[in-house]
Write an enzyme that holds these catalytic residues in place. Structure first.
Site, PDB file in Angstrom:
ATOM      1  N   SER A 337       0.793  -1.236   0.000  1.00  0.00           N
ATOM      2  CA  SER A 337       0.000   0.000   0.000  1.00  0.00           C
ATOM      3  C   SER A 337       0.819   1.277   0.000  1.00  0.00           C
ATOM      4  CB  SER A 337      -0.970  -0.008   1.183  1.00  0.00           C
ATOM      5  OG  SER A 337      -0.269  -0.139   2.389  1.00  0.00           O
ATOM      6  N   HIS A 365      -5.521  -2.926  -2.500  1.00  0.00           N
ATOM      7  CA  HIS A 365      -5.163  -2.027  -3.607  1.00  0.00           C
ATOM      8  C   HIS A 365      -5.050  -2.763  -4.937  1.00  0.00           C
ATOM      9  CE1 HIS A 365      -4.548   1.428  -0.993  1.00  0.00           C
ATOM     10  NE2 HIS A 365      -4.065   0.564  -0.121  1.00  0.00           N
ATOM     11  N   LYS A 396     -12.032   1.252  -1.048  1.00  0.00           N
ATOM     12  CA  LYS A 396     -11.221   1.775  -2.142  1.00  0.00           C
ATOM     13  C   LYS A 396     -12.021   1.653  -3.449  1.00  0.00           C
ATOM     14  CE  LYS A 396      -7.409   0.646   0.855  1.00  0.00           C
ATOM     15  NZ  LYS A 396      -7.711   1.733   1.775  1.00  0.00           N
TER      16      LYS A 396
HETATM   17  C1  LIG Z   1      -3.501  -3.233   2.339  1.00  0.00           C
HETATM   18  C2  LIG Z   1      -4.627  -2.739   3.200  1.00  0.00           C
HETATM   19  N1  LIG Z   1      -5.292  -3.616   3.962  1.00  0.00           N
HETATM   20  C3  LIG Z   1      -6.309  -3.240   4.751  1.00  0.00           C
HETATM   21  C4  LIG Z   1      -6.710  -1.924   4.811  1.00  0.00           C
HETATM   22  C5  LIG Z   1      -7.823  -1.543   5.738  1.00  0.00           C
HETATM   23  O1  LIG Z   1      -8.993  -1.355   5.032  1.00  0.00           O
HETATM   24  P1  LIG Z   1     -10.209  -0.512   5.625  1.00  0.00           P
HETATM   25  O2  LIG Z   1      -9.940   0.919   5.307  1.00  0.00           O
HETATM   26  O3  LIG Z   1     -11.394  -1.058   4.911  1.00  0.00           O
HETATM   27  O4  LIG Z   1     -10.275  -0.776   7.084  1.00  0.00           O
HETATM   28  C6  LIG Z   1      -6.071  -0.980   4.011  1.00  0.00           C
HETATM   29  C7  LIG Z   1      -6.507   0.426   4.056  1.00  0.00           C
HETATM   30  O5  LIG Z   1      -5.782   1.361   3.906  1.00  0.00           O
HETATM   31  C8  LIG Z   1      -5.001  -1.385   3.196  1.00  0.00           C
HETATM   32  O6  LIG Z   1      -4.331  -0.518   2.449  1.00  0.00           O
END
Ligand SMILES: Cc1ncc(COP(=O)(O)O)c(C=O)c1O
Length: 551
Positions: A337, A365, A396
């Site tokens: 990310s 992502h 997202k």
């Molecule tokens: C790789 C990854 N996993 C999990 C999440 C968490 O997702 P959420 O915003 O739905 O809690 C994110 C959010 O930024 C992320 O980038």
């Protein structure tokens, strides 16, 4: 050094090692018999930098050394830390506690460790100093652990630090939008009081679905049909037919037997990893994985092996634990990310098969970005349906809020009863599920959105590379401008905003200290004009603040 000193140093090391082992055990919960003296914190024990700081602070406090002395910093392994600790005493008994003073106790007399272990952990009372912004060298990491009797000491220190950073225009976190989040957005700067329309490069709205009228209509329609929210968790009155339909659609998108929806992507990671893993198991997690994965690994109580972002490092970690009992899980982001690179999934799966491990891929992502239909990392590699657990978020591409895991039907069923963040938390409201169903349908029926996204990624990426920026190994919609230094990155973020562009300024804890960056997210909504303007803004800002490029 005399022989007597030499002996003293040796015994000091033994005491220091015993104390270090004890403190590591206290801070991590590792049984002592699993702690080898030469174990490396990150690679062998999966102890991240924050817990290492806690260990350091605890040791310094127990030994009555100043918490900011830096004497233990940089130790990569238990014995290295013990050596530094012994050296910190420079021939004196290791950290004689107040009770021992004047009683003729010396290091290595067998009683020292006993005394140390009995000494309550007393943090020194310190008066914080708050340097002016121009001389500020601290990062947010410095406030993550500040041992002090007053629990709110760190809060006050951070508050003063944060306000100087914010008032200098460096920290712009959480400024509210006063418009939809599209390729442009109006943001209210609460410090200056100004409202500005920015070129928006900080959104994860990769396919532009967040403001699609069909998605909004589906949400409106379901809200009037099913009400404002669920009135309970999924197992007790909180399941709606739309949750069921959404879970079927997600399973279809991923090519798995079933899927389970969670309140967020964060809770999907935490709930799934902690449900499947226990203290006898080993979880292998990439050092660059998202914090929700790292937190899930910690919460699970499993032994953690943090590998340094290569499949070679993963293989070494698997090999070292080949004879251990218990289950194994490899967890990885599909697209990392903060870095934008894609995991080598075929190799990860090959290693998992060789070492009897299961694999969890976080497609936060990748969904809507990778694969012809936007299914994610497994589709990108032609491995759809072959991964044990595919996790995603709705916040997202899919334009909602919540998270999910797609897997075998029996695995999903297990999670419905053992994932605490599913069992003990209310889930997304039915109207959010309705919007998500509409988003998935649009993503499938309009593949040109993914094509436009990739045209945009390629365009901006090539402009930035031409200008000589370091974009790391990115292969996705996340384009990091790697700068390294926190201060320079904050200056660059401010310069970019002053020119009317908004993107993320990523410092610790988003990335490690020393790896700071701007993070530009490209969407299908950006026009070629937006992209060219963004490239020019980044180039001009870099010139202004002195960010090095390679041309
Ligand atoms: C790789 C990854 N996993 C999990 C999440 C968490 O997702 P959420 O915003 O739905 O809690 C994110 C959010 O930024 C992320 O980038």
């Amino acid at each position: 050094m005399t022989d007597t000193q030499m002996t003293l140093q040796d015994t000091q090391f033994d005491d220091a090692l015993a104390l270090t082992l004890y403190v590591v055990q206290q801070q991590t919960g590792y049984p002592l018999d699993q702690l080898e003296a030469d174990a490396e914190f990150e690679t062998d024990l999966g102890i991240d930098s924050i817990v290492q700081l806690e260990i350091t602070a605890d040791l310094l406090a127990r030994c009555g050394l100043p918490s900011d002395s830096g004497k233990l910093s940089g130790a990569a392994s238990i014995d290295e830390m013990a050596r530094k600790l012994a050296r910190a005493f420079d021939g004196r008994p290791v950290a004689a506690p107040p009770a021992a003073k004047g009683q003729g106790k010396t290091a290595g007399d067998g009683e020292l460790l006993d005394m140390l272990l009995k000494t309550p952990h007393k943090a020194p009372k310190e008066t914080p100093t708050f340097p002016a912004p121009t001389t500020e060298t601290r990062t947010m990491r410095d406030f993550a652990d500040m041992p002090h009797r007053d629990l709110f000491h760190k809060v006050e220190a951070f508050d003063a630090f944060y306000k100087t950073q914010r008032d200098a225009g460096f920290y712009w976190y959480g400024m509210p939008l006063e418009s939809p989040c599209q390729n442009r957005a109006v943001i209210h700067d609460e410090v200056s009081g100004q409202r500005t329309e920015f070129l928006m490069f900080a959104s994860n709205n990769y396919l532009g679905l967040a403001n699609d009228p069909r998605v909004i209509e589906a949400i409106r329609d379901a809200a009037s049909r099913y009400g404002a929210t669920n009135t309970g968790c999924r197992l007790i009155g909180g399941s709606n037919v739309l949750h069921k339909e959404l879970e079927r659609k997600l399973a279809d998108l991923k090519g798995t037997e079933d899927s389970i929806v969670f309140p967020s992507g964060y809770s999907a990671n935490v709930g799934t990893i902690s449900a499947l893993m226990g203290s006898r198991d080993i979880v292998f997690t990439d050092a660059l994985n998202h914090m929700s994965i790292q937190d899930g690994c910690k919460l699970s109580g499993a032994s953690r092996r943090i590998y340094q972002h290569t499949t070679g490092a993963l293989e070494r970690a698997l090999e070292r634990s080949a004879d251990a009992d218990g289950g194994r899980l490899i967890v990885t982001d599909g697209v990392f990310s903060m870095h934008g690179d894609i995991v080598d999934l075929p190799r990860v799966v090959e290693l998992a098969r060789k070492y009897d491990a299961k694999v969890l891929v976080d497609d936060a992502h990748s969904t809507g970005v990778l694969g012809k239909t936007g299914s994610g990392t497994s589709e990108h590699f032609g491995m759809k349906g072959q991964i044990d657990l595919e996790l995603g978020t709705f916040s997202k591409t899919l334009a909602g809020v919540g998270g999910f895991v797609a897997a075998r039907a029996d695995v999903v069923e297990y999670l419905r009863f053992y994932a605490n963040s599913y069992v003990f938390a209310a889930t997304i409201p039915a109207h959010v599920a309705a919007g998500l169903i509409a988003s998935i349908d649009i993503m499938k029926s309009e593949p040109q959105r993914i094509e436009t996204l990739w045209r945009n990624i390629d365009h901006l990426k090539s402009e930035l590379l031409k200008a000589g920026f370091d974009l790391g190994e990115t292969q996705s919609a996340i384009l990091p401008i790697v700068i390294g230094d926190d201060r320079k990155t904050l200056e660059m973020g401010r310069a970019v905003r002053a020119r009317g562009m908004f993107c993320q300024t990523v410092v610790f804890p988003g990335v490690a200290v020393g790896d700071a960056r701007l993070r530009i997210s490209v969407t299908s909504e950006h026009t070629l004009e937006d992209l060219d303007l963004a490239a020019q803004i980044v180039i001009d800002s870099a010139e202004e603040v002195g960010v090095q490029t390679h041309v």
